[in-house]
Design an enzyme around this catalytic site. Structure first.
Site, PDB file in Angstrom:
ATOM      1  N   THR A 115       0.900  -1.035   0.031  1.00 39.01           N
ATOM      2  CA  THR A 115       0.180   0.009   0.117  1.00 39.01           C
ATOM      3  C   THR A 115       0.983   1.315  -0.086  1.00 39.01           C
ATOM      4  O   THR A 115       1.580   1.517   0.972  1.00 39.01           O
ATOM      5  CB  THR A 115      -1.002  -0.075   1.100  1.00 39.01           C
ATOM      6  OG1 THR A 115      -1.770  -1.152   1.138  1.00 39.01           O
ATOM      7  CG2 THR A 115      -1.610   1.108   1.275  1.00 39.01           C
ATOM      8  N   PRO A 116       1.247   1.826  -1.237  1.00 38.51           N
ATOM      9  CA  PRO A 116       2.509   2.895  -1.151  1.00 38.51           C
ATOM     10  C   PRO A 116       2.048   4.121  -0.611  1.00 38.51           C
ATOM     11  O   PRO A 116       1.811   5.225  -1.583  1.00 38.51           O
ATOM     12  CB  PRO A 116       2.590   2.873  -2.753  1.00 38.51           C
ATOM     13  CG  PRO A 116       1.013   2.756  -3.318  1.00 38.51           C
ATOM     14  CD  PRO A 116       0.383   1.731  -2.477  1.00 38.51           C
ATOM     15  N   CYS A 117       1.952   4.309   0.697  1.00 38.40           N
ATOM     16  CA  CYS A 117       1.612   5.546   1.324  1.00 38.40           C
ATOM     17  C   CYS A 117       2.946   6.459   0.919  1.00 38.40           C
ATOM     18  O   CYS A 117       2.869   7.584   1.070  1.00 38.40           O
ATOM     19  CB  CYS A 117       1.747   5.240   2.924  1.00 38.40           C
ATOM     20  SG  CYS A 117       3.056   4.307   3.799  1.00 38.40           S
ATOM     21  N   HIS A 118       4.277   5.916   0.604  1.00 33.66           N
ATOM     22  CA  HIS A 118       5.331   6.581   0.214  1.00 33.66           C
ATOM     23  C   HIS A 118       5.030   7.621  -1.227  1.00 33.66           C
ATOM     24  O   HIS A 118       5.756   8.546  -1.298  1.00 33.66           O
ATOM     25  CB  HIS A 118       6.421   5.895  -0.063  1.00 33.66           C
ATOM     26  CG  HIS A 118       6.228   4.696  -1.293  1.00 33.66           C
ATOM     27  ND1 HIS A 118       5.886   3.395  -1.069  1.00 33.66           N
ATOM     28  CD2 HIS A 118       6.749   4.702  -2.487  1.00 33.66           C
ATOM     29  CE1 HIS A 118       5.704   3.099  -2.363  1.00 33.66           C
ATOM     30  NE2 HIS A 118       5.949   3.859  -3.283  1.00 33.66           N
ATOM     31  N   ARG A 119       3.897   7.268  -1.611  1.00 32.26           N
ATOM     32  CA  ARG A 119       3.597   8.127  -2.865  1.00 32.26           C
ATOM     33  C   ARG A 119       2.614   9.317  -2.397  1.00 32.26           C
ATOM     34  O   ARG A 119       2.271  10.063  -3.357  1.00 32.26           O
ATOM     35  CB  ARG A 119       2.985   7.408  -3.811  1.00 32.26           C
ATOM     36  CG  ARG A 119       3.746   6.078  -4.600  1.00 32.26           C
ATOM     37  CD  ARG A 119       2.785   5.436  -5.641  1.00 32.26           C
ATOM     38  NE  ARG A 119       3.655   4.476  -5.727  1.00 32.26           N
ATOM     39  CZ  ARG A 119       3.215   2.927  -6.467  1.00 32.26           C
ATOM     40  NH1 ARG A 119       2.045   2.917  -6.701  1.00 32.26           N
ATOM     41  NH2 ARG A 119       4.126   2.200  -6.798  1.00 32.26           N
TER      42      ARG A 119
END
Length: 247
Positions: A210-214
């Site tokens: 779940t790409p919360c880094h984006r």
């Protein structure tokens, strides 16, 4: 493990001292001074002289003991299989329930990652299973390393309805693209909930999957990242380079 592994009280006491999760259900610990019975992994620290052991919960209850409110030995124990895998950004810990991936975390120390897993899931039976999770470990490591894995893994990311809505939206952000917290808030139909979006990103249990880094600040700044801003910067740089590599 089974009760036959803990044949005498000395072995059971040692399992209690280690807070041995493998001993859960093999026997139960009754504490005379508190009147409760516990699992071997319970955080309580009774004195040896105050402890007696029972093969079953029924035996402990018949002796007048009640279930411990801390370790809750009378509740069903969910099993989570877990393992770690090295990546170019350190270690990744992967934990899976029967329903799917429950946790993916990043770090540099295997023991610290395992302790974090235990802290998050105090009531679960945690079973190391590197062989059984080999495909999941490979997929997570490939994604962390920026090689664009085609992830089609079942997920079991438990959270509030708002958190799950945010996490689902994050998984629609293409690699190489970023959104700010306000944009995610608008995407979920809650335009004034940018702060709640940020909190949901911070609570994300599935790093990279779940790409919360984006998600970045409105000015493009990286903001924080649960697993380190340097990892966030590296992940974004790799994803930004993918189209050029493919060209």
């Amino acid at each position: 493990m089974t009760a036959s592994t803990y044949l005498d009280d000395d072995a059971r006491w040692e399992a209690l001292r280690r807070r041995d999760r493998d001993a859960e259900g093999a026997f139960f610990i009754a504490v005379r001074t508190t009147g409760v019975y516990c699992l071997a992994s319970c955080a309580g620290r009774p004195l040896r002289k105050n402890v007696e052991f029972h093969d079953t919960q029924e035996s402990a209850r018949a002796a007048g003991f009640r279930p411990c409110l801390r370790c809750k030995p009378d509740q069903p124990r969910e099993t989570l299989r877990w393992a770690t895998v090295p990546t170019s950004l350190g270690l990744a810990l992967v934990a899976r329930s029967e329903a799917g991936l429950r946790l993916v975390t990043l770090g540099d120390d295997a023991q610290a990652l395992a302790k974090d897993l235990e802290r998050r899931f105090r009531s679960a039976r945690l079973t190391p299973d590197p062989a059984g999770l080999a495909a999941d470990l490979k997929a997570v490591a490939t994604e962390v390393d920026g090689r664009g894995a085609a992830l089609d893994l079942p997920l079991d990311d438990q959270g509030t309805p708002l958190q799950r809505k945010v996490w689902a939206t994050l998984r629609t952000i293409p690699a190489g693209t970023t959104l700010c917290y306000a944009e995610v808030a608008r995407a979920i139909g809650r335009p004034t909930a940018a702060r709640a979006v940020a909190q949901a990103c911070g609570a994300n249990p599935l790093a990279v999957i779940t790409p919360c880094h984006r998600v970045v600040r409105a000015d493009g700044g990286l903001s924080g990242y649960r697993w380190g801003v340097e990892r966030k910067r590296a992940l974004l740089a790799r994803e930004a380079a993918r189209p050029r590599e493919a060209a």
